[in-house]
Write an enzyme that holds these catalytic residues in place. Structure first.
Site, PDB file in Angstrom:
ATOM      1  N   GLU A 123       0.726  -1.072   0.220  1.00  0.00           N
ATOM      2  CA  GLU A 123       0.093  -0.180  -0.036  1.00  0.00           C
ATOM      3  C   GLU A 123       0.845   1.246  -0.089  1.00  0.00           C
ATOM      4  O   GLU A 123       1.959   1.187   0.677  1.00  0.00           O
ATOM      5  CB  GLU A 123      -1.036  -0.077   1.155  1.00  0.00           C
ATOM      6  CG  GLU A 123      -2.033  -0.982   1.299  1.00  0.00           C
ATOM      7  CD  GLU A 123      -2.944  -0.814   2.151  1.00  0.00           C
ATOM      8  OE1 GLU A 123      -4.178  -1.312   1.724  1.00  0.00           O
ATOM      9  OE2 GLU A 123      -2.633  -0.723   3.376  1.00  0.00           O
ATOM     10  N   CYS A 136       3.685   8.739   0.978  1.00  0.00           N
ATOM     11  CA  CYS A 136       4.224   7.732   2.002  1.00  0.00           C
ATOM     12  C   CYS A 136       4.435   6.427   1.441  1.00  0.00           C
ATOM     13  O   CYS A 136       3.575   5.703   0.824  1.00  0.00           O
ATOM     14  CB  CYS A 136       3.207   7.507   3.192  1.00  0.00           C
ATOM     15  SG  CYS A 136       3.757   6.317   4.439  1.00  0.00           S
ATOM     16  N   CYS A 143       6.354  -6.691   7.017  1.00  0.00           N
ATOM     17  CA  CYS A 143       7.383  -6.247   8.005  1.00  0.00           C
ATOM     18  C   CYS A 143       7.837  -7.613   8.905  1.00  0.00           C
ATOM     19  O   CYS A 143       6.847  -8.215   9.330  1.00  0.00           O
ATOM     20  CB  CYS A 143       7.141  -5.320   8.480  1.00  0.00           C
ATOM     21  SG  CYS A 143       8.192  -4.197   9.519  1.00  0.00           S
ATOM     22  N   CYS A 147       5.974  -5.009  15.493  1.00  0.00           N
ATOM     23  CA  CYS A 147       5.839  -3.957  16.455  1.00  0.00           C
ATOM     24  C   CYS A 147       4.290  -4.337  16.920  1.00  0.00           C
ATOM     25  O   CYS A 147       3.427  -4.177  15.840  1.00  0.00           O
ATOM     26  CB  CYS A 147       6.098  -2.773  15.824  1.00  0.00           C
ATOM     27  SG  CYS A 147       7.688  -2.276  15.637  1.00  0.00           S
ATOM     28  N   CYS A 150       1.547  -1.913  15.262  1.00  0.00           N
ATOM     29  CA  CYS A 150       1.446  -1.669  13.966  1.00  0.00           C
ATOM     30  C   CYS A 150       0.800  -2.571  13.064  1.00  0.00           C
ATOM     31  O   CYS A 150       1.013  -3.909  13.291  1.00  0.00           O
ATOM     32  CB  CYS A 150       2.786  -1.414  13.288  1.00  0.00           C
ATOM     33  SG  CYS A 150       2.917  -1.164  11.462  1.00  0.00           S
ATOM     34  N   ASN A 332      -3.132   5.076  16.384  1.00  0.00           N
ATOM     35  CA  ASN A 332      -4.166   4.953  15.210  1.00  0.00           C
ATOM     36  C   ASN A 332      -4.903   3.628  15.557  1.00  0.00           C
ATOM     37  O   ASN A 332      -4.113   2.693  15.799  1.00  0.00           O
ATOM     38  CB  ASN A 332      -3.783   5.293  13.943  1.00  0.00           C
ATOM     39  CG  ASN A 332      -3.455   6.797  13.431  1.00  0.00           C
ATOM     40  OD1 ASN A 332      -4.161   7.521  13.687  1.00  0.00           O
ATOM     41  ND2 ASN A 332      -1.935   6.859  13.115  1.00  0.00           N
ATOM     42  N   CYS A 375      -0.858   6.462  10.161  1.00  0.00           N
ATOM     43  CA  CYS A 375       0.338   5.832  10.508  1.00  0.00           C
ATOM     44  C   CYS A 375       0.162   4.607  11.301  1.00  0.00           C
ATOM     45  O   CYS A 375      -0.649   4.565  12.409  1.00  0.00           O
ATOM     46  CB  CYS A 375       1.075   6.801  11.739  1.00  0.00           C
ATOM     47  SG  CYS A 375       2.834   6.115  12.245  1.00  0.00           S
TER      48      CYS A 375
END
Length: 391
Positions: A123, A136, A143, A147, A150, A332, A375
């Protein structure tokens, strides 16, 4: 050949950067022709010469790719047909496959979902402000850093992106801004002005392809983006931070810190067990000393986890006196996570404590929450179901 110490650093990162979410349904697809966007200018010149064409043809192709943003061979209008046919037979020139594109309710944020040749999906987000158009950018499909706050980290890692796949994300939105006549959709912007490598993935775990793309983006004979208008975000790989500080271009660096002590940071960010805060901060100090550039610390505020007055005091003591700025980011919403954002009163109290230590800081204004584009929210669907393209 890379210097031996640099190769050793890359090998160490490769041992961390392990695919945990291998591709499934499309893994048997044959690898296509190499991308034309992978070629450096000198490589392109050599290819053109090998086809029996004069060297200036390479400059024409470069101009079509990085100034006129051609998306396919049919747009390369001033090149002889024999050259186009030979190029087409050896190199692929096609935009990333756009699966869906969502637009936030305020029209200022657009999120594109792209499918790559092997089925991996990424994305990319365009954020429009009155004074800038920022993309971005993703550097990996998924990933490996895991984390806790995230959404991308919950996916696991498919693979690194090539430099061409990184570049193509920016080119997609360059084409959008140039070709869209309705200024309500672009806020009047005709070019991408800023880049943040804060999309999917850990940029410094894909170091060589990241910098290959950055140099191409900065090329004054091409896209010609200022290095100072690019920012790379990292979870904190000390050896790569030190290496980053030795690069010739003054690209900004942002460190995802998110906790002031090892116990808490290791809970939130597993990479901290390998590279604890003391080692990380030392690498940051070396980076600042070598570059004399301000470092940004990103700090996601999670309710009752890292947003206490004690955490603020500890953070203040940790980074006091450094040439830095702290971006406070209320967490978020992340589907599947029980963690929640700090309320505004705790955010303000945390900010006031940092200010009392003389540390410059700000609270990030997030864009695109309603389309999962803010984010920590980037995550492709795991069931293969995607919404229809929206404009």
């Amino acid at each position: 050949m890379l210097p031996q110490d640099f190769q050793a650093e890359l090998d160490e990162i490769d041992n961390i950067n392990i695919a945990t979410a291998p591709l499934s349904r499309l893994t048997q697809i044959s690898k296509p022709l190499p991308e034309l966007f992978e070629l450096e200018r000198d490589d392109l010149k050599n290819v053109v010469l090998s086809f029996g064409q004069p060297a200036f043809r390479a400059n024409q192709i470069w101009d079509w790719l990085y100034r006129k943003f051609a998306a396919n061979y049919s747009e390369l209008g001033n090149l002889p047909r024999p050259l186009l046919e030979k190029l087409q037979g050896k190199y692929r020139l096609a935009p990333l496959e756009l699966v869906t594109e969502k637009v936030a309710h305020d029209g200022q944020t657009r999120k594109a979902l792209f499918r790559l040749w092997d089925g991996a999906e990424i994305e990319t987000v365009l954020m429009l402000y009155s004074d800038r158009a920022t993309v971005c950018v993703s550097t990996q499909a998924g990933c490996a850093m895991a984390c806790s706050f995230c959404a991308t980290g919950l996916m696991g890692l498919n693979r690194n992106l090539t430099a061409g796949e990184i570049l193509q994300q920016i080119l997609h939105y360059e084409r959008f801004l140039i070709h869209t006549e309705n200024q309500k959709l672009t806020l009047g912007h005709k070019r991408v002005s800023n880049l943040v490598f804060m999309g999917m993935g850990e940029p410094l775990a894909n170091y060589l392809n990241l910098w290959k793309a950055i140099r191409r983006l900065h090329d004054p004979n091409g896209i010609n983006l200022s290095a100072r208008k690019m920012t790379v975000s990292t979870v904190g790989l000390p050896q790569m931070i030190r290496r980053f500080g030795q690069e010739e271009l003054p690209v900004n660096l942002a460190l995802s810190l998110h906790a002031p002590n090892d116990a808490l940071r290791s809970q939130m960010m597993p990479i901290n067990r390998r590279y604890p805060i003391a080692e990380l901060i030392e690498a940051c100090r070396v980076y600042i000393a070598n570059t004399n550039r301000r470092l940004s610390f990103e700090y996601t505020l999670v309710e009752d986890v890292n947003d206490t007055a004690a955490c603020a005091k500890e953070l203040g003591k940790l980074i006091k006196g450094m040439l830095c700025h702290v971006n406070l980011i209320p967490m978020n919403p992340v589907p599947g996570s029980k963690q929640r954002s700090s309320d505004i009163n705790r955010v303000r109290a945390f900010q006031a404590e940092l200010t009392s230590y003389g540390i410059p800081n700000s609270v990030r204004v997030e864009m695109g929450r309603d389309i999962q584009a803010a984010c920590g929210q980037l995550k492709v669907a795991q069931d293969g179901k995607h919404s229809r393209l929206s404009q």
